[in-house]
Motif scaffolding. Structure first.
Motif, mmCIF file in Angstrom:
data_model
loop_
_atom_site.group_PDB
_atom_site.id
_atom_site.type_symbol
_atom_site.label_atom_id
_atom_site.label_comp_id
_atom_site.label_asym_id
_atom_site.label_seq_id
_atom_site.Cartn_x
_atom_site.Cartn_y
_atom_site.Cartn_z
ATOM 1 N N ALA A 1 6.369 -5.361 0.994
ATOM 2 C CA ALA A 1 4.936 -5.088 0.801
ATOM 3 C C ALA A 1 5.019 -4.013 -0.557
ATOM 4 N N SER A 2 4.279 -4.081 -1.585
ATOM 5 C CA SER A 2 3.987 -3.160 -2.864
ATOM 6 C C SER A 2 2.526 -2.843 -3.014
ATOM 7 N N TYR A 3 2.187 -1.562 -2.624
ATOM 8 C CA TYR A 3 0.858 -1.495 -2.519
ATOM 9 C C TYR A 3 0.424 -0.399 -3.880
ATOM 10 N N TYR A 4 -0.256 -0.746 -4.721
ATOM 11 C CA TYR A 4 -0.758 0.120 -5.814
ATOM 12 C C TYR A 4 -2.411 0.288 -5.749
ATOM 13 N N PRO A 5 -2.381 1.609 -5.072
ATOM 14 C CA PRO A 5 -3.926 2.042 -5.152
ATOM 15 C C PRO A 5 -3.903 3.071 -6.336
ATOM 16 N N SER A 6 -5.183 2.770 -7.145
ATOM 17 C CA SER A 6 -5.592 3.500 -8.293
ATOM 18 C C SER A 6 -6.662 4.726 -8.078
ATOM 19 N N HIS A 7 -6.925 4.727 -6.711
ATOM 20 C CA HIS A 7 -7.807 5.684 -6.179
ATOM 21 C C HIS A 7 -7.653 5.961 -4.775
ATOM 22 N N GLU A 8 -7.936 7.098 -4.321
ATOM 23 C CA GLU A 8 -7.867 7.472 -2.722
ATOM 24 C C GLU A 8 -8.630 6.244 -1.732
ATOM 25 N N LYS A 9 -9.821 5.993 -2.387
ATOM 26 C CA LYS A 9 -10.573 4.811 -1.699
ATOM 27 C C LYS A 9 -9.617 3.842 -1.557
ATOM 28 N N GLY A 10 -8.971 3.440 -2.539
ATOM 29 C CA GLY A 10 -7.979 2.163 -2.127
ATOM 30 C C GLY A 10 -6.917 2.490 -1.214
ATOM 31 N N ARG A 11 -6.371 3.560 -0.862
ATOM 32 C CA ARG A 11 -5.421 3.853 -0.044
ATOM 33 C C ARG A 11 -6.110 3.932 1.417
ATOM 34 N N GLY B 1 -8.878 2.356 2.469
ATOM 35 C CA GLY B 1 -9.037 1.190 3.021
ATOM 36 C C GLY B 1 -7.719 0.319 3.371
ATOM 37 N N LEU B 2 -6.703 0.548 2.488
ATOM 38 C CA LEU B 2 -5.387 0.007 3.278
ATOM 39 C C LEU B 2 -4.986 0.445 4.474
ATOM 40 N N MET B 3 -5.016 1.951 4.683
ATOM 41 C CA MET B 3 -4.479 2.541 5.894
ATOM 42 C C MET B 3 -5.180 2.037 7.240
ATOM 43 N N LYS B 4 -6.704 1.750 6.837
ATOM 44 C CA LYS B 4 -7.541 1.368 7.996
ATOM 45 C C LYS B 4 -7.305 -0.258 8.462
ATOM 46 N N VAL B 5 -6.733 -0.961 7.481
ATOM 47 C CA VAL B 5 -6.834 -2.486 7.728
ATOM 48 C C VAL B 5 -5.518 -2.987 8.051
ATOM 49 N N ARG B 6 -4.444 -2.642 7.411
ATOM 50 C CA ARG B 6 -3.068 -3.215 7.563
ATOM 51 C C ARG B 6 -2.655 -3.390 8.864
ATOM 52 N N THR B 7 -2.901 -2.053 9.704
ATOM 53 C CA THR B 7 -2.490 -2.379 11.288
ATOM 54 C C THR B 7 -3.126 -3.359 12.349
ATOM 55 N N VAL B 8 -4.402 -3.781 11.516
ATOM 56 C CA VAL B 8 -4.873 -4.844 12.216
ATOM 57 C C VAL B 8 -4.117 -6.230 12.075
ATOM 58 N N PRO C 1 3.313 -4.664 14.732
ATOM 59 C CA PRO C 1 3.993 -3.392 14.612
ATOM 60 C C PRO C 1 5.581 -3.718 14.980
ATOM 61 N N GLU C 2 6.065 -4.551 15.496
ATOM 62 C CA GLU C 2 7.584 -4.660 15.659
ATOM 63 C C GLU C 2 8.190 -5.375 14.599
ATOM 64 N N ARG C 3 7.259 -5.847 13.445
ATOM 65 C CA ARG C 3 7.917 -6.805 12.372
ATOM 66 C C ARG C 3 7.239 -6.504 11.130
ATOM 67 N N PRO C 4 7.110 -5.123 10.766
ATOM 68 C CA PRO C 4 6.256 -4.748 9.492
ATOM 69 C C PRO C 4 7.168 -4.800 8.421
ATOM 70 N N PRO C 5 6.754 -5.491 7.234
ATOM 71 C CA PRO C 5 7.607 -5.260 5.714
ATOM 72 C C PRO C 5 8.303 -3.784 5.431
ATOM 73 N N VAL C 6 9.104 -3.897 4.475
ATOM 74 C CA VAL C 6 9.401 -2.811 3.971
ATOM 75 C C VAL C 6 8.428 -2.611 2.974
ATOM 76 N N ALA C 7 8.187 -1.427 2.616
ATOM 77 C CA ALA C 7 7.093 -1.349 1.696
ATOM 78 C C ALA C 7 7.269 0.158 0.753
ATOM 79 N N SER C 8 6.692 -0.045 -0.281
ATOM 80 C CA SER C 8 6.177 1.099 -1.260
ATOM 81 C C SER C 8 4.940 1.602 -1.483
ATOM 82 N N LEU C 9 4.480 2.546 -1.279
ATOM 83 C CA LEU C 9 2.883 2.729 -1.788
ATOM 84 C C LEU C 9 2.864 3.761 -2.812
ATOM 85 N N ILE C 10 2.312 3.466 -4.146
ATOM 86 C CA ILE C 10 2.685 4.070 -5.091
ATOM 87 C C ILE C 10 1.211 4.310 -5.873
ATOM 88 N N ARG C 11 0.826 5.390 -5.922
ATOM 89 C CA ARG C 11 -0.596 5.563 -6.691
ATOM 90 C C ARG C 11 -0.276 5.427 -8.147
#
Length: 457
Positions: A403-413, A415-422, A426-436
Motif C-alpha cells: 500500500a502506498s498512501y499519499y495524503p496532501s493534507h492532515e484531513k486525508g491522513r 480519514g485513512l487512519m479511521k477507516v483502513r482498520t475496518v 490485522p493478521e495480513r496487512p500489506p507493507v506500506a509507506s505513508l507519505i505526505r
C-alpha cells in the motif's frame, strides 16, 4: 469553411477508426481463443472496404459484453485490464500472472547528452520522458504496450489533466496501464514531470534470480545504475518503508539502508536481488547525495533503479522501501506470508515484510477519496472501490501486499487512519509507506493511494 468541414470529417473518421480498433482488440482476444480469424476483415478495412455488418455487430456485442464486465485481456495475454477506460487510456487496475516484471529507474526529460528538454514546455517534457521510458524498457526486451503501472511525479497540480492527456496520446493503442499521480517538487531543477514504470518482461529476460539490466546505449545517464531491472517469476518480497533517525539526511539514509540490508539478509537475499529502491526524502534537493549513499551499499555492483520522491516532513528524514527477489523455499505452504524480522515490531495496520511465493500481481491506479460528507466517509467509499477491484480480479483483502498512501493534507491522513482498520485483516496487512505530498493530482482531494495485491492461482 470547406477546410474546416474536411478537418472535422477527418477527426470523425479518426475517432471511428479508434473505436473500431478498440473493438477489434477486445473481440480478437475473445474470438481468437475460439480459433476464429479476423484477418480478412482487417485487410478489407485497410483497403477502405466496408466490413460485413454481421461481423461488426458481433464485435460490438462482444465489446459491450466484455466492457460491461469491467475488464478485458490486452493484445498481450500477459495483462488483464480491470475497468479499462477508453476516455482516459487507463485502467482501474492491471493484473499479470507470475511472470518476470521490469521495474524502471526514475526517468527524467533529458536528451542523450543529459540536457533538459524544453524547460517550460510540458508536452515536450512528457514526450521526452515517455521516449526515455520506452528505451529503458527495451533494455529488458519489453515496451510501453506491456506497462502495468506508471507512476507520474508532477511539479504542479494544474499539470495533472494535460499530462494525463499527453500520456494517453503517447501510449500504444490497446494499452491501458494503471497510473498514479503525485504532485511534489522534483529532484532536478526545471523538471516538470518524471516517471517510473512497471511492465511485463519476457521470460527470457532472466534465469532464476534478479538481474539488473544496464542502460541501453545512448541513454542520458552515464552511471553504474541500471535503467531497468527485472524481477523474475517465483518468490519475491516487498519490504515496507523504513526510516531510521540520523543527525542529517545522509546519516538517516545510511542507517535506514543498513537496516533494510539486514532485513534482506534475514530473508536469505542480498544486494544482487534488489530490483528497485524507492526513497521518500526531505529536502529533495539532496536527492543526488542520497542516491550516492544508496549506491554505496551495492559495493561496486550495478546499482538497481532508484526513485526519489519529496516527503513533506521535518528536514533530514528519509523513508526507504525495497522490492526484491528471494531464494525459493520449497517447504512453504502459504502463497503469501506477512511478518517482521525478529528485531522489529509487526503492526496491525501494516506489515514489515510481505513474502510472495505464488500467484500473479494486481496493480491499482491511484484511488481517490472523492465522494462523501466528510473525509472519513470519502475514505470509506475509496476502500469500497478497492473492494470492487479486488473482487473483479479474483483477489481479496487477505492478499493485499503493498500500500502506498499519499495524503496532501492532515484531513486525508485522519480519514485513512479511521477507516483502513475496518477493511484490513490485522493478521495480513500489506507493507506500506505513508507519505505526505503537495498534491494528489486532483484539486481539493486530500488522499490518493495505490495498492498491489496477489491474485491467487
Amino acid at each position: 469553411m470547406a477546410g474546416a468541414t474536411s478537418g472535422k470529417l477527418n477527426e470523425e473518421r479518426l475517432s471511428l477508426r479508434k473505436k473500431y480498433n478498440l473493438i477489434m482488440t477486445i473481440s480478437k482476444r475473445f474470438i481468437n481463443g475460439r480459433k476464429a480469424n479476423l484477418s480478412v476483415v482487417e485487410a478489407n478495412w485497410k483497403k477502405g472496404l466496408r466490413p460485413p455488418y454481421p461481423i461488426v455487430f458481433l464485435m460490438l456485442f462482444l465489446g459491450f459484453a466484455l466492457e460491461s464486465m469491467g475488464q478485458f485481456q490486452s493484445k498481450s495475454s500477459d495483462i488483464n485490464y480491470i475497468e479499462p477506460n477508453v476516455d482516459t487510456g487507463t485502467s482501474m487496475a492491471t493484473v499479470a500472472e507470475d511472470v518476470p516484471l521490469a521495474f524502471t529507474d526514475q526517468v527524467f526529460p533529458l536528451d542523450d547528452n543529459g540536457n533538459l528538454s524544453a524547460p517550460n514546455d510540458l508536452k515536450v517534457q512528457v514526450t521526452q520522458v515517455m521516449n526515455n521510458l520506452e528505451r529503458a524498457l527495451q533494455a529488458a526486451d519489453t515496451d510501453l504496450s506491456k506497462l502495468l503501472r506508471l507512476n507520474v511525479y508532477l511539479q504542479k497540480e494544474e499539470h495533472s489533466k494535460p499530462v494525463r492527456e499527453f500520456i494517453k496520446e503517447l501510449l500504444p493503442e490497446g494499452a491501458f496501464p494503471a497510473i498514479t499521480l503525485i504532485v511534489a517538487n522534483q529532484a532536478r531543477e526545471q523538471v516538470l514531470v518524471s516517471m517510473d514504470g512497471i511492465a511485463v518482461a519476457p521470460i527470457t529476460s532472466v534465469t532464476s534470480r534478479g538481474v539488473n539490466l544496464p542502460f541501453s546505449k545512448g541513454l542520458y545517464e552515464k552511471t553504474n545504475r541500471a535503467a531497468v531491472a527485472v524481477l523474475p517469476a517465483g518468490r519475491k518480497v516487498f519490504i515496507a518503508g523504513q526510516a531510521e533517525p540520523g543527525k542529517d539526511l545522509l546519516e538517516a539514509s545510511d542507517k535506514t539502508m543498513q537496516n533494510l540490508f539486514a532485513t534482506l539478509a534475514y530473508l536469505g537475499a542480498s544486494a544482487s536481488d534488489v530490483v528497485q529502491v524507492k526513497a521518500f526524502i526531505n529536502p529533495i534537493e539532496d536527492a543526488a547525495a542520497v542516491k550516492e549513499v544508496i549506491a554505496a551499499f551495492f559495493r561496486g555492483q550495478q546499482v538497481p533503479p532508484i526513485v526519489m520522491v519529496e516527503w513533506l516532513v521535518e528536514e533530514n528524514k528519509a523513508e526507504i522501501e525495497l522490492v526484491a527477489s528471494a531464494p525459493e523455499h520449497y517447504n512453504d505452504k502459504e502463497a503469501v506470508s506477512y511478518y517482521a524480522p525478529p528485531w522489529m515490531i509487526q503492526a496491525t495496520t501494516y506489515s514489515r515484510i510481505v513474502d510472495i511465493k505464488a500467484g500473479g500481481l494486481l496493480f491499482t491506479s491511484g484511488l481517490y477519496a472523492t465522494e462523501g460528507k466528510d473525509e472519513e466517509e470519502k475514505t470509506r467509499n475509496l476502500f469500497e472501490t478497492l473492494s470492487r477491484i479486488l473482487e473483479k480480479a479474483g483477489s481479496s483483502y487477505d492478499h493485499l501486499v503493498k500500500a502506498s498512501y499519499y495524503p496532501s493534507h492532515e484531513k486525508g491522513r485522519e480519514g485513512l487512519m479511521k477507516v483502513r482498520t475496518v477493511f484490513y485483516n490485522p493478521e495480513r496487512p500489506p507493507v506500506a509507506s505513508l507519505i505526505r505530498i503537495q498534491g494528489t493530482g486532483r484539486e481539493g482531494i486530500y488522499l490518493n493511494m495505490d495498492m498491489v495485491a496477489v491474485v491467487p492461482d
